[in-house]
Design a protein around this motif. Structure first.
Motif, PDB file in Angstrom:
ATOM      1  N   LEU A  32       7.602 -79.998-115.879  1.00 31.51           N
ATOM      2  CA  LEU A  32       7.847 -81.363-116.347  1.00 31.51           C
ATOM      3  C   LEU A  32       9.227 -81.845-115.917  1.00 31.51           C
ATOM      4  O   LEU A  32       9.399 -83.004-115.518  1.00 31.51           O
ATOM      5  CB  LEU A  32       7.711 -81.411-117.871  1.00 31.51           C
ATOM      6  CG  LEU A  32       7.650 -82.793-118.522  1.00 31.51           C
ATOM      7  CD1 LEU A  32       6.479 -83.602-117.986  1.00 31.51           C
ATOM      8  CD2 LEU A  32       7.527 -82.652-120.032  1.00 31.51           C
ATOM      9  N   CYS A  33      10.210 -80.955-115.984  1.00 26.52           N
ATOM     10  CA  CYS A  33      11.560 -81.322-115.528  1.00 26.52           C
ATOM     11  C   CYS A  33      11.554 -81.675-114.046  1.00 26.52           C
ATOM     12  O   CYS A  33      12.181 -82.651-113.615  1.00 26.52           O
ATOM     13  CB  CYS A  33      12.539 -80.188-115.793  1.00 26.52           C
ATOM     14  SG  CYS A  33      12.921 -79.935-117.538  1.00 26.52           S
ATOM     15  N   ALA A  34      10.838 -80.877-113.246  1.00 32.63           N
ATOM     16  CA  ALA A  34      10.768 -81.145-111.806  1.00 32.63           C
ATOM     17  C   ALA A  34      10.042 -82.461-111.530  1.00 32.63           C
ATOM     18  O   ALA A  34      10.411 -83.203-110.611  1.00 32.63           O
ATOM     19  CB  ALA A  34      10.062 -79.992-111.090  1.00 32.63           C
ATOM     20  N   ALA A  35       9.023 -82.757-112.338  1.00 35.07           N
ATOM     21  CA  ALA A  35       8.273 -83.997-112.144  1.00 35.07           C
ATOM     22  C   ALA A  35       9.155 -85.218-112.336  1.00 35.07           C
ATOM     23  O   ALA A  35       8.941 -86.260-111.712  1.00 35.07           O
ATOM     24  CB  ALA A  35       7.091 -84.047-113.110  1.00 35.07           C
ATOM     25  N   SER A  36      10.177 -85.091-113.197  1.00 32.06           N
ATOM     26  CA  SER A  36      11.086 -86.211-113.411  1.00 32.06           C
ATOM     27  C   SER A  36      12.298 -86.142-112.495  1.00 32.06           C
ATOM     28  O   SER A  36      12.652 -87.112-111.824  1.00 32.06           O
ATOM     29  CB  SER A  36      11.543 -86.230-114.871  1.00 32.06           C
ATOM     30  OG  SER A  36      12.432 -87.306-115.098  1.00 32.06           O
ATOM     31  N   GLU A  37      12.936 -84.979-112.438  1.00 35.73           N
ATOM     32  CA  GLU A  37      14.185 -84.853-111.681  1.00 35.73           C
ATOM     33  C   GLU A  37      13.965 -84.980-110.186  1.00 35.73           C
ATOM     34  O   GLU A  37      14.773 -85.606-109.491  1.00 35.73           O
ATOM     35  CB  GLU A  37      14.831 -83.496-111.986  1.00 35.73           C
ATOM     36  CG  GLU A  37      16.102 -83.230-111.195  1.00 35.73           C
ATOM     37  CD  GLU A  37      16.662 -81.838-111.417  1.00 35.73           C
ATOM     38  OE1 GLU A  37      17.587 -81.456-110.690  1.00 35.73           O
ATOM     39  OE2 GLU A  37      16.161 -81.129-112.326  1.00 35.73           O
ATOM     40  N   ASP A  38      12.888 -84.383-109.673  1.00 31.68           N
ATOM     41  CA  ASP A  38      12.726 -84.271-108.225  1.00 31.68           C
ATOM     42  C   ASP A  38      11.632 -85.157-107.636  1.00 31.68           C
ATOM     43  O   ASP A  38      11.638 -85.402-106.434  1.00 31.68           O
ATOM     44  CB  ASP A  38      12.430 -82.813-107.869  1.00 31.68           C
ATOM     45  CG  ASP A  38      13.541 -81.884-108.310  1.00 31.68           C
ATOM     46  OD1 ASP A  38      14.683 -82.121-107.872  1.00 31.68           O
ATOM     47  OD2 ASP A  38      13.289 -80.968-109.100  1.00 31.68           O
TER      48      ASP A  38
END
Length: 428
Positions: A282-288
């Motif tokens: 989920l973090c990667a979906a937003s950050e990257d």
């Protein structure tokens, strides 16, 4: 020692311990002529060391052999079983030995298990040369050992044994046993894979295979039947946990879907909680990925919800779908970087008030002071865009969010350019 101690059965891994440093496999980067240990031995100048590496890579063996080639008394302790009282006794014996002209190599296994105060006990005896300390740890020394001890020791990293090193161990064991293992080539490759880079564990497996009754030549399926499967190495509270998470996130960011699936599988096979994988996803979906594909977050949240509703093993379908979506989505950190710049601006400009025009005026006095004066309701303007200024006057030249030309951000950029054109034409 008992009269019959030499006749007691010993595990193959113990019988196969190298008798010389050149027999240690898989650590040529340390023990070769140009390696740090090779140079120390050649110069006769052994310093205190921290040997950091996974299990079964030769840390204990190397320490014992270093003592032999350096003509040092070898003393071994385990941080699991020893305390400050035992250390003091060892240090006192080392002092007496030193007075008699012999140095001491103190091997401390699992040294990271000593607390900070216990680690401090080593400082004076390492400093004055009473002992040459060789500590062994499977954990990152920079996190687990105090700085004062690290400053007095050289940290050397041992590598998990590769296929060539493991193959050499098997060949050496077969020579010692006097017969080849009854394995097909495919089963032999599977045996090496089962070892997971751990030489001691590999020799234990070899011993199990060598002592099987009968003459059957085992294929991979047969090998699987007779050997207990090794659990995947994954310390959920240690470096392995963070290393795999880091590799997973960077694979997602780098659009390497193959690696992302692999590292997620490594974590799941190792017993990691699925929410840990989904949280990072989920973090990667937003950050990257961000606004290059706003559906990425939706996909992950939906997959996470479906996972919790259905459970493993069927739920691996949802995890796989979310991983492949995020890994193959167009990438942009424009939203993340934009907010980072906005946070920095907010830190230095918290004293600036918003324009009065965008503030409500619920009282007569506030209206008289100019609150809400000149505000334009955007829906009353052409294209529902009035082109007003909302930032404090001192920040109106700031640009926080700069979309790129990838994915959906291409459309966002078009909108921003369109609104900027409208504003310019209307004299904003």
């Amino acid at each position: 020692m008992s009269l019959f101690a030499g006749q007691a059965p010993r595990p193959l891994a113990d019988r196969m311990r190298p008798a010389h440093l050149h027999e240690v496999v898989g650590q040529d980067h340390l023990l070769g002529p140009e390696g740090p240990l090779g140079r120390m031995v050649a110069a006769g100048a052994l310093s205190s060391l921290i040997l950091w590496g996974p299990p079964g890579t030769g840390k204990t063996t190397i320490a014992r052999l270093l003592a032999e080639v350096s003509d040092l008394h070898f003393e071994a302790i385990s941080a699991i079983q020893s305390g400050v009282v035992e250390l003091r006794k060892i240090f006192e014996a080392a002092r007496r030995r030193r007075e008699g002209g012999q140095g001491t190599l103190l091997f401390c296994d699992e040294i990271h298990r000593f607390n900070r105060a216990q680690q401090d006990a080593f400082l004076p005896v390492v400093e004055d040369g009473t002992v040459t300390l060789v500590g062994a740890t499977t954990e990152n020394p920079s996190f687990e050992l105090n700085g004062a001890l690290l400053s007095r020791c050289r940290v050397l990293v041992l590598r998990a044994l590769d296929e060539a090193a493991l193959g050499a161990l098997v060949a050496r064991a077969e020579a010692a046993l006097g017969a080849p293992l009854r394995l097909t080539d495919e089963a032999r490759a599977a045996l090496l894979s089962l070892a997971g880079g751990d030489g001691r564990y590999l020799l234990n497996l070899v011993e199990q295979v060598a002592t099987l009754p009968g003459e059957e030549v085992l294929d991979p399926a047969g090998l699987g039947r007779v050997l207990q499967r090794r659990m995947a190495t994954h310390d959920k509270a240690g470096d392995g946990h963070y290393d795999l998470l880091s590799a997973f996130h960077k694979s997602l960011r780098g659009s390497d879907v193959q690696a992302a699936l692999y590292y997620a599988a490594r974590m799941m096979v190792g017993g990691e909680a699925p929410e840990v994988v989904f949280r990072r996803l989920l973090c990667a979906a937003s950050e990257d990925v961000g606004t290059a594909d706003p559906q990425a977050m939706v996909q992950v949240i939906s997959a996470w919800d479906a996972y919790e509703r259905v459970g493993w093993p069927e739920a691996k379908l949802f995890m796989a779908q979310a991983i492949t979506y995020v890994a193959t989505a167009p990438k942009s950190n424009a939203a993340y970087m934009g907010f980072t710049r906005a946070l920095a601006a907010a830190e230095r400009s918290a004293h600036l008030p918003p324009p009065l025009s965008v503030l409500n005026a619920p009282t007569k006095m506030m209206k008289e002071l100019g609150y809400h004066a000149g505000y334009q309701y955007d829906h009353d303007a052409p294209e529902a865009y009035a082109g007003q200024d909302f930032l404090p006057e001192a920040l109106r030249a700031e640009i926080f969010f700069t979309p790129n030309e990838r994915g959906f951000e291409r459309e966002i950029r078009k909108r921003l350019d369109y609104w900027a054109g409208l504003k310019a034409r209307r004299g904003g």
